[in-house]
Design an enzyme around this catalytic site. Structure first.
Site, short mmCIF file in Angstrom:
data_model
loop_
_atom_site.label_atom_id
_atom_site.label_comp_id
_atom_site.label_asym_id
_atom_site.label_seq_id
_atom_site.Cartn_x
_atom_site.Cartn_y
_atom_site.Cartn_z
N CYS A 1 -30.91 18.69 -5.88
CA CYS A 1 -29.46 18.89 -5.82
C CYS A 1 -28.84 18.83 -7.22
O CYS A 1 -28.98 17.83 -7.94
CB CYS A 1 -28.83 17.83 -4.91
SG CYS A 1 -27.03 17.80 -4.97
N CYS B 1 -26.20 16.11 -7.59
CA CYS B 1 -26.82 14.79 -7.69
C CYS B 1 -27.27 14.51 -9.13
O CYS B 1 -27.11 13.39 -9.63
CB CYS B 1 -28.02 14.69 -6.74
SG CYS B 1 -27.61 14.97 -5.00
#
Length: 422
Positions: free
Chosen positions: A19, A22
Site C-alpha cells: 500500500c 501505508c
C-alpha cells in the site's frame, strides 16, 4: 497480542506492505511512537501487517489500508483525522483518557477554554441527562472532548435557565442544549462540534458530511488580496455571525483556498472568487443566479435554497455517476501524463499497442476466412472451371472416350474413300 491486548491501551496501524499510503504514513507513525514514548503516555503504539494477520484485521473490521484504531478494553475507536503526527497524538491522548474530564476551578476552566475552540460542558449533578451525556461521549470522543463543571466555575457571562444543563462555548459566546428545540443530544453535539465559520479543506468537508448540514463556501485565493476576494469572505463571515439563529441548524459556513478540490467535486471549472453551497449527503450543489453584492443577497440566496426555489445541480443519479466515472478516468490520465510523460506513455501506450495488434490479427483472420469462403462458394455455384469437368479421373475418362469415338470416325471415313476409288 490478541490474548493480552486488553491489559493495555493500544494505538495500532493496520497496513499492507504493497500500500502506497501505508508507506507514506510509516515515517509519521515512527515519530508518533517515539513522541508517545518520550512523553510517558500509557498508550502503546504498534503496527500490524493486516495481510499476514487477516483474521485479527477482520475481527477489528479493517476494510482499507492504512486503518488506525485505538483499542481500549473491549472498545475499538477509528481514527478518521489528518495523518499528521500532532493530530494522531491528540486523538490518542483524547480517547485514551477519561470520557468526561472534570474542571474543578475557574483557573482550570480558563486554561482549557484557551486550548479548545469548541468546548462541551455538563453542569449539574446526577441525572438522566448526565447518563445520556456519558453515552454520547463514548460515541463522539473520537471527535471532541467532553467536560463537566459546577455552575460557579463557569464564566460570569454564562447564564443557565435551569440545571442540569449541557452547554457549548464557541465563537466567543455560548449555546445551551434544549431537548425540545434541538432534538437528540447526540445529533446536537454532532452539529455543534464545529465553529460557526471554518477554513474548509477536503478533510473538513468530509467530516461536515456527518452533520447533515449544507455547506456555504466562499471559494477564494488566500494569497490574493484583491477587494473581491476579501469581500466575499467577509460576507460569509457576517452571515455566519449575524444570522446564526436563522441558519445554524441547516448551514455551515466557511471559505476554501483555491478551486482545485471544488472542481474535482463538482466536475466543473469554477472561476474564483465565487460562492457555492454544497449538499454533501447527495452531492448536489447550488450556485447563485446573480452576483452576490452584500449580506442581504447572500441571505436571499440561502432562503431560496431552503424554500426549494434555487436550482440544484449535480446529484448522485445514474447520469451523474457515469459522468463521474468519465471525469475521474480523464483526470487520472491527465495527472499521470503531467507528472511523468514517459510513465504515461508506458502505462497507457503499451495496453493500446497490444489491443491494436490483437484487433489487426482478428481483422486479418476474418479477411482470409472470407476469401476461402468466397472461393468455396464459387465451386458450389457451378463455376465451369470446376463443376462441368468433374474430378481428374472423370476428365481423363471423358478424354479417352472422345479419342475412341474420333478414331472410329476416322476409320469409317477411310473405308468410304477407298470404296470411291474402286
Amino acid at each position: 497480542f490478541k490474548e493480552n491486548r486488553k491489559d493495555d491501551i493500544w494505538l495500532i496501524d493496520f497496513y499492507a506492505p504493497w500500500c502506497g499510503h501505508c508507506k507514506k504514513l510509516e515515517p509519521v507513525w515512527n515519530e508518533v511512537g517515539m513522541e508517545m514514548k518520550n512523553m510517558g503516555s500509557p498508550v502503546k503504539v504498534g503496527k500490524m501487517d493486516a495481510t499476514s494477520f487477516s483474521s485479527i484485521a477482520s475481527e477489528f473490521g479493517v476494510r482499507g489500508y492504512p486503518t488506525i484504531k485505538l483499542l481500549k478494553g473491549d472498545l475499538a475507536y477509528n481514527y478518521r483525522g489528518p495523518r499528521t503526527k500532532d493530530d494522531i497524538i491528540e486523538f490518542a491522548n483524547r480517547v485514551a483518557g477519561p470520557l468526561i474530564r472534570p474542571l474543578p476551578s475557574q483557573h482550570m476552566f480558563e486554561h482549557v477554554q484557551k486550548r479548545h475552540r469548541v468546548l462541551f460542558v455538563y453542569v449539574g449533578g446526577e441525572s438522566t441527562l448526565k447518563e445520556k451525556y456519558i453515552e454520547v461521549a463514548s460515541e463522539l470522543i473520537v471527535y471532541t472532548y467532553f467536560f463537566s463543571a459546577s455552575e460557579d466555575v463557569l464564566p460570569e457571562y454564562v447564564t443557565l435557565p435551569e440545571l442540569p444543563a449541557v452547554v457549548v462555548l464557541k465563537d466567543g459566546t455560548y449555546f445551551v442544549y434544549d431537548e425540545y428545540e434541538d432534538g437528540d443530544l447526540s445529533s446536537w453535539i454532532n452539529r455543534e462540534r464545529f465553529q460557526g465559520y471554518l477554513n474548509v479543506d477536503g478533510f473538513t468537508l468530509y467530516e461536515l458530511g456527518d452533520t447533515g448540514k449544507l455547506v456555504a463556501i466562499a471559494v477564494i485565493d488566500d494569497k490574493n488580496s484583491s477587494v473581491e476576494h476579501i469581500r466575499l469572505k467577509s460576507i460569509i463571515q457576517e452571515v455566519a455571525r449575524d444570522y446564526r439563529d436563522h441558519f445554524h441548524r441547516d448551514f455551515q459556513f466557511g471559505h476554501m483556498d483555491g478551486n482545485d478540490y471544488i472542481n474535482s467535486l463538482l466536475m466543473d471549472d469554477l472561476t474564483i472568487p465565487t460562492i457555492v453551497v454544497l449538499n454533501t449527503s447527495n452531492q448536489q450543489y447550488f450556485l447563485p443566479d446573480r452576483h452576490i453584492e452584500n449580506t442581504e443577497d447572500m441571505v436571499q440566496f440561502i432562503n431560496s435554497i431552503l424554500d426549494g426555489t434555487a436550482e440544484a445541480q449535480g446529484g448522485d443519479g445514474l447520469l451523474q455517476r457515469i459522468k463521474r466515472i468519465i471525469y475521474d478516468a480523464k483526470s487520472t490520465v491527465v495527472s499521470v501524463f503531467k507528472s511523468s510523460p514517459l510513465l504515461g506513455c508506458f502505462v497507457f501506450g503499451l495496453p493500446l499497442g497490444v489491443i491494436s495488434i490483437m484487433c489487426y490479427g482478428i481483422c486479418t483472420a476474418d479477411t482470409d476466412a472470407g476469401v476461402d469462403e468466397h472461393e468455396g462458394a464459387k465451386k458450389e455455384d457451378g463455376d465451369p472451371e470446376f463443376t462441368d469437368e468433374g474430378s481428374e479421373e472423370e476428365q481423363e475418362e471423358e478424354k479417352n472416350r472422345k479419342y475412341t469415338e474420333l478414331s472410329d470416325g476416322e476409320h469409317t471415313q477411310k473405308d468410304i474413300t477407298e470404296k470411291k476409288k474402286d
